[in-house]
Design an enzyme around this catalytic site. Sequence first.
Site, short mmCIF file in Angstrom:
data_model
loop_
_atom_site.label_atom_id
_atom_site.label_comp_id
_atom_site.label_asym_id
_atom_site.label_seq_id
_atom_site.Cartn_x
_atom_site.Cartn_y
_atom_site.Cartn_z
N THR A 151 -11.99 57.94 -0.02
CA THR A 151 -12.31 56.65 0.59
C THR A 151 -13.10 56.89 1.86
O THR A 151 -12.81 57.82 2.60
CB THR A 151 -11.00 55.94 0.99
OG1 THR A 151 -10.32 55.60 -0.20
CG2 THR A 151 -11.26 54.69 1.81
N ARG A 179 -4.88 48.08 -10.25
CA ARG A 179 -4.20 48.92 -9.26
C ARG A 179 -4.92 48.82 -7.91
O ARG A 179 -6.14 48.88 -7.83
CB ARG A 179 -4.17 50.38 -9.75
CG ARG A 179 -3.55 51.38 -8.77
CD ARG A 179 -4.59 52.07 -7.93
NE ARG A 179 -4.02 53.08 -7.04
CZ ARG A 179 -4.68 53.57 -5.99
NH1 ARG A 179 -5.89 53.14 -5.69
NH2 ARG A 179 -4.12 54.47 -5.22
N GLY A 181 -5.00 50.30 -3.87
CA GLY A 181 -4.53 51.39 -3.01
C GLY A 181 -4.24 50.91 -1.59
O GLY A 181 -4.05 49.72 -1.34
N ASP A 182 -4.23 51.84 -0.67
CA ASP A 182 -3.93 51.53 0.73
C ASP A 182 -5.13 50.95 1.47
O ASP A 182 -4.98 50.30 2.50
CB ASP A 182 -3.52 52.81 1.46
CG ASP A 182 -4.65 53.84 1.40
OD1 ASP A 182 -5.02 54.23 0.28
OD2 ASP A 182 -5.18 54.22 2.46
N THR A 202 -7.44 58.16 4.12
CA THR A 202 -7.95 58.44 2.79
C THR A 202 -6.90 59.27 2.07
O THR A 202 -6.14 59.99 2.72
CB THR A 202 -9.29 59.19 2.85
OG1 THR A 202 -9.68 59.58 1.53
CG2 THR A 202 -9.22 60.44 3.70
N GLY A 203 -6.82 59.15 0.77
CA GLY A 203 -5.84 59.93 0.03
C GLY A 203 -5.08 59.08 -0.96
O GLY A 203 -5.55 58.01 -1.35
N GLY A 205 -3.15 56.42 -2.06
CA GLY A 205 -2.74 55.16 -1.45
C GLY A 205 -1.27 54.85 -1.62
O GLY A 205 -0.62 54.35 -0.70
C1 SD4 Z 1 -6.64 54.68 -2.82
N1 SD4 Z 1 -6.86 55.73 -0.67
O1 SD4 Z 1 -7.12 53.83 -3.53
C2 SD4 Z 1 -7.57 55.33 -1.86
C3 SD4 Z 1 -8.22 56.43 -2.59
C4 SD4 Z 1 -8.78 57.41 -1.68
O2 SD4 Z 1 -9.61 59.08 -0.70
O3 SD4 Z 1 -8.75 57.57 -0.60
N2 SD4 Z 1 -9.26 58.21 -1.67
O4 SD4 Z 1 -5.48 55.08 -2.90
#
Ligand code: SD4
Length: 317
Positions: A151, A179, A181-182, A202-203, A205
Amino acid sequence: MTYGTIATWRMAHEGVIKAQDILKKQGKAGDAVETLINTVEAYPYYKSVGYGGLPNEQGIVEMDAAYMDGDSFAIGAVAGIQNVKHAVSVARSLSDEHFNSFRVGTGATQYAMQNNFEIVNMLTPRAKKIWLNRLAEMREKNLNPYDGHDTVGAITLDKQGSMAAATSTSGLFMKKAGRIGDSPLSGSGFYVDSEIGGAAATGLGEDIMKGCLSYEIVRLMGEGKSPQQACDQAVYPFIEKLKKRYGKAGEFSLVAMNHNGEWGVATNVEFTFSVGNETKAPRILMANPGPDHTTSIAPITQEWLDAYEKRIKTPIN
Ligand code: SD4
């Protein structure tokens, strides 16, 4: 007053340069952060944000994005939006609304269409090929579908002392339809208070939300911690807690900047980011988890950058 910008991943760097340029010339934090994110959204070789982003399991690109104004706390967000080139700009526009400021699915897409945001087919031929290959690979090797997370999340500080935060993502590759995410969730994917500072994530979520990590970092900075202390203290103990009580913790990385333009990051994986402030031009750095709840940060090597450039542009069969 000083100024500064920090954003997740190497992909944000060209946007960070543009943001810094705007801020240097007395531009506003909100305009700088939107320009930054728009730059990443428009670049077709980034597989996890905007145009060229990878689709969900059904082959549909569903995007999440958010925008927050650190002066007023105004937030706008979209989730599962489709066919919109600049999801973050839709989020920013929604931040002007007191009601209905977080829209999902068709409601979000309709809002974008009614308000003349650029509508395009976001699924590039390249992203479609990657999706088809992945489907075949998953069938053959019984692989975990959730892979690839990048992200773009950013914080800006302008010379007037205002701050803004924004995120944009196509979410996890091969996510289930609907779905979220965060990234569009206040406190998890982002948070900013101009009198203190901001953070973005990022990561995975699903796990970032369990700790409301962006808010926690801002809260700790508000107690007087430096951005780096706040990142370390919010992220590493939480990862341990999550492993102990939930049994596992996904990958995640956070960036933060305070209202003096000082910054910090924390991560449990190799993580690149771009940062600039009044005293230092934007540069790409690499962070890794260090010993005893610390983060080790080093300049990026030319070798890494060359390999990255090659990787993102490798032809797909
Ligand atoms: C998510 N945080 O949708 C996002 C995906 C993502 O780095 O960061 N990626 O969960």
